[in-house]
Motif scaffolding. Structure first.
Motif, PDB file in Angstrom:
ATOM      1  N   ALA A   1       5.534  -1.722  -7.681  1.00  0.00           N
ATOM      2  CA  ALA A   1       4.453  -2.708  -7.708  1.00  0.00           C
ATOM      3  C   ALA A   1       5.018  -4.123  -7.692  1.00  0.00           C
ATOM      4  CB  ALA A   1       3.586  -2.494  -8.955  1.00  0.00           C
ATOM      5  N   GLY A   2       6.095  -4.332  -8.430  1.00  0.00           N
ATOM      6  CA  GLY A   2       6.728  -5.647  -8.445  1.00  0.00           C
ATOM      7  C   GLY A   2       7.230  -6.065  -7.074  1.00  0.00           C
ATOM      8  N   ILE A   3       7.793  -5.125  -6.332  1.00  0.00           N
ATOM      9  CA  ILE A   3       8.255  -5.414  -4.970  1.00  0.00           C
ATOM     10  C   ILE A   3       7.074  -5.814  -4.086  1.00  0.00           C
ATOM     11  CG2 ILE A   3       9.260  -4.407  -2.885  1.00  0.00           C
ATOM     12  CD1 ILE A   3      10.949  -2.604  -4.707  1.00  0.00           C
ATOM     13  N   CYS A   4       6.001  -5.045  -4.159  1.00  0.00           N
ATOM     14  CA  CYS A   4       4.823  -5.325  -3.321  1.00  0.00           C
ATOM     15  C   CYS A   4       4.259  -6.710  -3.617  1.00  0.00           C
ATOM     16  CB  CYS A   4       3.749  -4.265  -3.553  1.00  0.00           C
ATOM     17  SG  CYS A   4       4.184  -2.608  -2.953  1.00  0.00           S
ATOM     18  N   LEU A   5       4.206  -7.069  -4.880  1.00  0.00           N
ATOM     19  CA  LEU A   5       3.667  -8.380  -5.256  1.00  0.00           C
ATOM     20  C   LEU A   5       4.617  -9.506  -4.854  1.00  0.00           C
ATOM     21  CD1 LEU A   5       2.267  -7.473  -8.793  1.00  0.00           C
ATOM     22  CD2 LEU A   5       0.957  -7.841  -6.691  1.00  0.00           C
ATOM     23  N   GLN A   6       5.927  -9.285  -5.062  1.00  0.00           N
ATOM     24  CA  GLN A   6       6.914 -10.299  -4.694  1.00  0.00           C
ATOM     25  C   GLN A   6       6.906 -10.556  -3.189  1.00  0.00           C
ATOM     26  OE1 GLN A   6       9.109 -12.502  -5.711  1.00  0.00           O
ATOM     27  NE2 GLN A   6      10.139 -12.753  -3.725  1.00  0.00           N
TER      28      GLN A   6
ATOM     29  N   ALA B   1      -3.415   0.127  -4.506  1.00  0.00           N
ATOM     30  CA  ALA B   1      -2.532   1.292  -4.644  1.00  0.00           C
ATOM     31  C   ALA B   1      -2.760   2.311  -3.542  1.00  0.00           C
ATOM     32  CB  ALA B   1      -2.728   1.943  -6.014  1.00  0.00           C
ATOM     33  N   SER B   2      -3.983   2.384  -3.026  1.00  0.00           N
ATOM     34  CA  SER B   2      -4.288   3.341  -1.969  1.00  0.00           C
ATOM     35  C   SER B   2      -3.554   3.003  -0.674  1.00  0.00           C
ATOM     36  CB  SER B   2      -5.796   3.388  -1.706  1.00  0.00           C
ATOM     37  OG  SER B   2      -6.255   2.174  -1.141  1.00  0.00           O
ATOM     38  N   LYS B   3      -3.070   1.769  -0.559  1.00  0.00           N
ATOM     39  CA  LYS B   3      -2.336   1.349   0.632  1.00  0.00           C
ATOM     40  C   LYS B   3      -0.843   1.649   0.528  1.00  0.00           C
ATOM     41  CE  LYS B   3      -5.548  -2.443   1.642  1.00  0.00           C
ATOM     42  NZ  LYS B   3      -5.679  -3.908   1.864  1.00  0.00           N
TER      43      LYS B   3
ATOM     44  N   GLY C   1       4.537  -9.881  -1.130  1.00  0.00           N
ATOM     45  CA  GLY C   1       3.214 -10.254  -0.634  1.00  0.00           C
ATOM     46  C   GLY C   1       2.678  -9.325   0.436  1.00  0.00           C
ATOM     47  N   TYR C   2       3.032  -8.041   0.343  1.00  0.00           N
ATOM     48  CA  TYR C   2       2.532  -7.093   1.333  1.00  0.00           C
ATOM     49  C   TYR C   2       1.001  -6.993   1.233  1.00  0.00           C
ATOM     50  CZ  TYR C   2       7.423  -5.520   1.505  1.00  0.00           C
ATOM     51  OH  TYR C   2       8.796  -5.451   1.623  1.00  0.00           O
TER      52      TYR C   2
ATOM     53  N   VAL D   1      12.025  -4.970   2.524  1.00  0.00           N
ATOM     54  CA  VAL D   1      12.027  -5.986   3.570  1.00  0.00           C
ATOM     55  C   VAL D   1      11.412  -7.263   3.011  1.00  0.00           C
ATOM     56  CG1 VAL D   1      11.208  -6.615   5.857  1.00  0.00           C
ATOM     57  CG2 VAL D   1      11.851  -4.239   5.364  1.00  0.00           C
ATOM     58  N   GLU D   2      12.172  -8.349   3.074  1.00  0.00           N
ATOM     59  CA  GLU D   2      11.734  -9.632   2.534  1.00  0.00           C
ATOM     60  C   GLU D   2      11.824 -10.720   3.602  1.00  0.00           C
ATOM     61  OE1 GLU D   2      10.002 -11.694   0.751  1.00  0.00           O
ATOM     62  OE2 GLU D   2      10.897 -11.197  -1.204  1.00  0.00           O
ATOM     63  N   ASP D   3      10.885 -11.667   3.578  1.00  0.00           N
ATOM     64  CA  ASP D   3      10.961 -12.823   4.468  1.00  0.00           C
ATOM     65  C   ASP D   3      12.169 -13.665   4.091  1.00  0.00           C
ATOM     66  OD1 ASP D   3       8.654 -12.138   5.821  1.00  0.00           O
ATOM     67  OD2 ASP D   3       7.349 -13.330   4.517  1.00  0.00           O
ATOM     68  N   LYS D   4      12.921 -14.089   5.098  1.00  0.00           N
ATOM     69  CA  LYS D   4      14.101 -14.902   4.821  1.00  0.00           C
ATOM     70  C   LYS D   4      13.750 -16.197   4.096  1.00  0.00           C
ATOM     71  CE  LYS D   4      17.110 -13.352   8.615  1.00  0.00           C
ATOM     72  NZ  LYS D   4      17.858 -13.783   9.838  1.00  0.00           N
TER      73      LYS D   4
END
Length: 282
Positions: free
Chosen positions: A212-217, A256-258, A219-220, A25-28
């Motif tokens: 990890a790349g998805i989470c950083l991209q 990572a625990s999240k 911004g979760y 899920v990404e912000d438009k």
């Protein structure tokens, strides 16, 4: 989609089986291809087709290059490094390479390390690798049984070959004291097991890098559930644990625990049904 239906924290969907793919899920506003649509706010699901990822930062071994060069598909580089279809082939090539340098000459002669004609992959598959990794006996007798069951003389036909593999699978757990290995040495069996562990661990850590790349991209910041479907994640020994450890090493213990990995059997089918039902009622 299937996990998101019951879990609002599910922002990533992942397939880890014979093949691999991811969606998130990404912000438009972060999607430039939407043009004016990106200014409307909200979010959308992005199908990454991450199996096609290739970049100079993705370090390929000589075995990866060999598989890619001989493959019937011209893309899917990332998929060939982490998916269940290709893990056995990576391990097979590594065993043959080591044999050429003088290591485990007997094990390398097993039918398990052969390949038929123009097939993309050889006889060694991820399921057999998993059996090899699970052996905790002092003399690795189960690894020896795997290698000796598929010994030097190849089965007469495909049915015989499949029957031999089926026998190995059905023999789990092996009977203690049965099948004491004599053809292969303990060093050979240990090295074959270590190679299988190295190949599967690399795949898990590359998968962790993608997550990890998805989470950083994206911004979760809060909890993130990763819904995972596929036999590699579901059945391969410790694969999920290795992905989780990779996330710890990349993101750090706190972030990572999240991130929670949750098996979602038949996620693609259930998700498609939920999407269709949602569209029909809209």
């Amino acid at each position: 989609m299937a996990q998101r239906y019951v879990d609002a924290d599910c922002n990533i969907g992942l397939i880890l089986g014979t093949g691999t793919n991811a969606a998130y899920v990404e912000d438009k506003a972060a999607i430039s291809k939407l043009g004016a649509g990106s200014k409307q706010g909200g979010s959308m699901v992005v199908n990454m087709e991450w199996g096609n990822f290739r970049d100079e930062s993705l370090k390929m071994t000589s075995y990866d290059h060999t598989i890619h060069a001989n493959s019937s598909t011209t893309g899917q580089v990332f998929e060939k490094m982490i998916s269940g279809k290709y893990l056995g082939e990576i391990a097979r090539l590594a065993v043959l390479d080591a044999a050429a340098m003088g290591s485990y000459p007997t094990a390398s002669e097993s039918w398990l390390f052969k390949k038929d004609g123009d097939c993309d992959v050889g006889h060694l598959d991820a399921e057999i690798m998993g059996l090899v990794e699970q052996d905790t006996t002092p003399d690795l007798r189960h690894v020896g049984m795997v290698l000796e069951t598929l010994e030097k003389a190849p089965p007469a036909d495909a049915d015989a070959a499949n029957n031999a593999k089926a026998w190995i699978r059905k023999s789990r757990p092996f009977v203690v004291g049965q099948g004491s290995p004599s053809v292969t040495s303990l060093d050979e069996r240990r090295h074959v097991q270590d190679l299988c562990k190295a190949v599967s661990t690399r795949a898990a850590r590359l998968c962790a890098a993608g997550i990890a790349g998805i989470c950083l991209q994206a911004g979760y910041k809060g909890n993130v559930t990763v819904a995972v479907d596929g036999s590699l994640f579901e059945k391969y020994p410790l694969f999920g644990d290795r992905v989780q450890q990779g996330l710890v090493d990349i993101l750090g213990p706190g972030p990572a625990s999240k991130v929670s990995l949750k098996l979602q059997p038949d996620g693609s089918g259930v998700g498609a049904a939920i999407t269709a039902a949602t569209m029909a009622s809209a």
